[in-house]
Enzyme design. Structure first.
Site, mmCIF file in Angstrom:
data_model
loop_
_atom_site.group_PDB
_atom_site.id
_atom_site.type_symbol
_atom_site.label_atom_id
_atom_site.label_comp_id
_atom_site.label_asym_id
_atom_site.label_seq_id
_atom_site.Cartn_x
_atom_site.Cartn_y
_atom_site.Cartn_z
ATOM 1 N N HIS A 84 -4.034 -1.247 -4.596
ATOM 2 C CA HIS A 84 -3.691 -0.426 -3.430
ATOM 3 C C HIS A 84 -4.288 -0.948 -2.128
ATOM 4 O O HIS A 84 -4.318 -0.226 -1.132
ATOM 5 C CB HIS A 84 -4.137 1.025 -3.668
ATOM 6 C CG HIS A 84 -3.424 1.675 -4.806
ATOM 7 N ND1 HIS A 84 -3.948 2.720 -5.535
ATOM 8 C CD2 HIS A 84 -2.210 1.420 -5.367
ATOM 9 C CE1 HIS A 84 -3.100 3.080 -6.482
ATOM 10 N NE2 HIS A 84 -2.044 2.304 -6.399
ATOM 11 N N CYS A 129 0.321 -6.947 19.769
ATOM 12 C CA CYS A 129 1.662 -6.576 20.228
ATOM 13 C C CYS A 129 1.773 -5.146 20.724
ATOM 14 O O CYS A 129 2.831 -4.735 21.199
ATOM 15 C CB CYS A 129 2.677 -6.802 19.107
ATOM 16 S SG CYS A 129 2.626 -5.548 17.795
ATOM 17 N N CYS A 159 3.793 -6.458 13.903
ATOM 18 C CA CYS A 159 3.659 -7.923 13.920
ATOM 19 C C CYS A 159 2.811 -8.467 12.784
ATOM 20 O O CYS A 159 2.618 -9.668 12.666
ATOM 21 C CB CYS A 159 3.082 -8.385 15.263
ATOM 22 S SG CYS A 159 1.314 -8.009 15.470
ATOM 23 N N ASN A 169 -8.715 1.557 -6.746
ATOM 24 C CA ASN A 169 -9.609 1.924 -5.654
ATOM 25 C C ASN A 169 -9.424 0.987 -4.461
ATOM 26 O O ASN A 169 -9.006 -0.159 -4.620
ATOM 27 C CB ASN A 169 -11.058 1.896 -6.123
ATOM 28 C CG ASN A 169 -11.302 2.871 -7.266
ATOM 29 O OD1 ASN A 169 -10.584 3.856 -7.406
ATOM 30 N ND2 ASN A 169 -12.292 2.592 -8.093
ATOM 31 N N VAL A 170 -9.794 1.467 -3.289
ATOM 32 C CA VAL A 170 -9.638 0.669 -2.065
ATOM 33 C C VAL A 170 -10.987 0.381 -1.420
ATOM 34 O O VAL A 170 -11.055 0.003 -0.256
ATOM 35 C CB VAL A 170 -8.698 1.384 -1.065
ATOM 36 C CG1 VAL A 170 -7.294 1.496 -1.619
ATOM 37 C CG2 VAL A 170 -9.240 2.766 -0.661
ATOM 38 N N CYS A 200 -18.539 7.023 -16.774
ATOM 39 C CA CYS A 200 -18.228 5.590 -16.864
ATOM 40 C C CYS A 200 -19.491 4.735 -17.051
ATOM 41 O O CYS A 200 -19.514 3.826 -17.893
ATOM 42 C CB CYS A 200 -17.503 5.126 -15.594
ATOM 43 S SG CYS A 200 -15.900 5.919 -15.355
ATOM 44 N N GLY A 246 -11.973 13.924 -18.974
ATOM 45 C CA GLY A 246 -10.816 14.782 -18.813
ATOM 46 C C GLY A 246 -9.525 14.111 -19.225
ATOM 47 O O GLY A 246 -9.490 12.991 -19.728
ATOM 48 N N CYS A 293 -1.193 -4.397 11.534
ATOM 49 C CA CYS A 293 -0.172 -3.848 12.419
ATOM 50 C C CYS A 293 1.138 -3.724 11.671
ATOM 51 O O CYS A 293 1.570 -4.658 10.987
ATOM 52 C CB CYS A 293 -0.002 -4.738 13.654
ATOM 53 S SG CYS A 293 1.331 -4.200 14.753
ATOM 54 N N SER A 296 -7.297 8.949 -14.291
ATOM 55 C CA SER A 296 -6.427 9.895 -14.993
ATOM 56 C C SER A 296 -5.033 9.324 -15.179
ATOM 57 O O SER A 296 -4.220 9.903 -15.890
ATOM 58 C CB SER A 296 -6.332 11.207 -14.197
ATOM 59 O OG SER A 296 -5.721 10.964 -12.931
#
Length: 272
Positions: free
Chosen positions: A122, A184, A133, A105-106, A265, A249, A130, A223
Site C-alpha cells: 500500500h 506544477c 505530474c 502497512n505504510v 505477534c 481474533g 503529485c 484480519s
C-alpha cells in the site's frame, strides 16, 4: 499441555516443515510501536473507515481536513521505531526462511528494522507525490511546508489515529492551507494506496513472484479483511499451499488456515 505452549510448538513445527515462507503482515505487527490499528477482534472497524481516493480528490476542504490531521499526527508517527515483531521477522529472513515479506502497512518499519525482501503493498507514508505530474518528495520536507503555511495549527495536539492520522475534532479545516505541488501546482497526496485506489501492478507482480517461490504462507497481524492482501491467501489456498496465521481474533481466511495462533505477534514470533 498449555494451549499457548502447544500453539507455539505447532508454529515452530510449521516453519521447520516449510522453510521458504511468503510472509504477509498487517497492522497487528506495528501496534507495539504505538501505531493504532483499525479493526477489532471480529474484524470490524473500531472507527470510521479511512480516507478514500474519491473523497480526497473531491475538493479542497476534504484535502485540508486530511492534511491538517496528518500534520498533527506525523509529529509522532514520523518518529516511530520498529518493535520486537519487526526484529523477529528480520532474523527469520536472515536465516533464509523468507521468500518475500508483503506488508499492508505504510509505516516503513520492516525496512527500518532491516528486512530486505519487502513489498510495501500500500505504499509508504514517508513519501508524497503529485497527482498531476507525478513529482515525488519526502514526507519530512512536506511536513515543513504544511507547518510553514499553518503556524497556528502547529500548537494543536490530538489523540493518535491509524496511519499517521490524528483525531482533530471541531476545527475549521477551511482555514488550513494545503501547499500545491512545487513543480506544477497540482494536488499532492501521500504516496499510499487509499481505499478505492488500485495497488500498482508491479507490486502485485513482485508479491506473486514471491508466492511462487514459497512453500507456505505466514500471515502476521492481519484480519485479511482488505482484498489486496486477502487475494494472496486465496491464491495460496487454490495452489494447495499450507497457510498459518498469527492474529488476535477472526480473520477473513479462517476457513483456509492450516494453523492459527491467537497470540500477540511479538510473543508468537519470538518463539521462532
Amino acid at each position: 499441555m498449555d494451549t499457548r505452549v502447544s500453539d507455539l510448538a505447532a508454529l515452530r513445527g510449521f516453519v521447520d516443515r516449510h522453510p521458504r515462507l511468503f510472509v504477509l503482515t498487517g497492522a497487528g505487527v506495528s501496534t507495539d510501536s504505538g501505531i493504532p490499528d483499525y479493526r477489532d477482534t471480529e474484524g470490524e472497524w473500531k472507527r470510521k473507515p479511512p480516507m478514500t481516493l474519491q473523497t480526497f480528490m473531491s475538493g479542497d476542504l476534504a484535502r485540508a481536513r486530511y492534511w491538517a490531521r496528518s500534520m498533527v499526527g506525523w509529529r509522532r508517527f514520523g518518529r516511530v521505531q520498529p518493535n520486537a515483531s519487526h526484529r523477529s521477522l528480520v532474523r527469520l529472513e536472515s536465516r533464509g526462511h523468507v521468500s518475500v515479506l508483503v506488508t499492508q502497512n505504510v509505516d516503513g518499519l520492516h525496512e527500518a528494522a532491516g528486512s530486505r525482501e519487502v513489498v510495501d503493498l500500500h505504499g509508504r507514508l514517508d513519501q508524497v507525490r503529485c497527482m498531476a505530474c507525478d513529482w515525488r518528495g519526502g514526507r519530512h520536507g512536506w511536513q515543513e511546508a504544511l507547518q510553514d503555511g499553518n503556524p497556528d495549527w502547529t500548537l494543536l495536539d490530538a489523540t493518535d489515529a491509524p496511519d499517521g492520522d490524528a483525531d482533530l475534532d471541531g476545527e475549521d479545516f477551511a482555514q488550513f492551507r494545503v501547499p500545491p505541488c512545487p513543480r506544477c501546482g497540482g494536488i499532492v497526496k501521500p504516496d499510499v494506496v487509499f481505499f478505492g485506489e488500485t495497488v500498482p501492478r508491479e507490486r502485485v507482480d513482485r508479491a506473486n513472484a514471491g508466492l511462487m517461490g514459497a512453500d507456505a504462507v505466514l500471515v502476521v497481524g492481519s484480519s485479511l479483511m482488505v482484498y489486496s492482501g486477502y487475494r494472496f491467501v486465496t491464491a495460496a489456498s487454490r495452489n494447495g499451499m499450507p497457510i498459518a496465521a498469527i492474529n488476535l481474533g477472526r480473520t477473513r481466511a479462517d476457513s483456509l488456515l492450516t494453523l492459527k495462533v491467537e497470540l500477540p505477534c511479538a510473543v508468537a514470533l519470538d518463539a521462532l
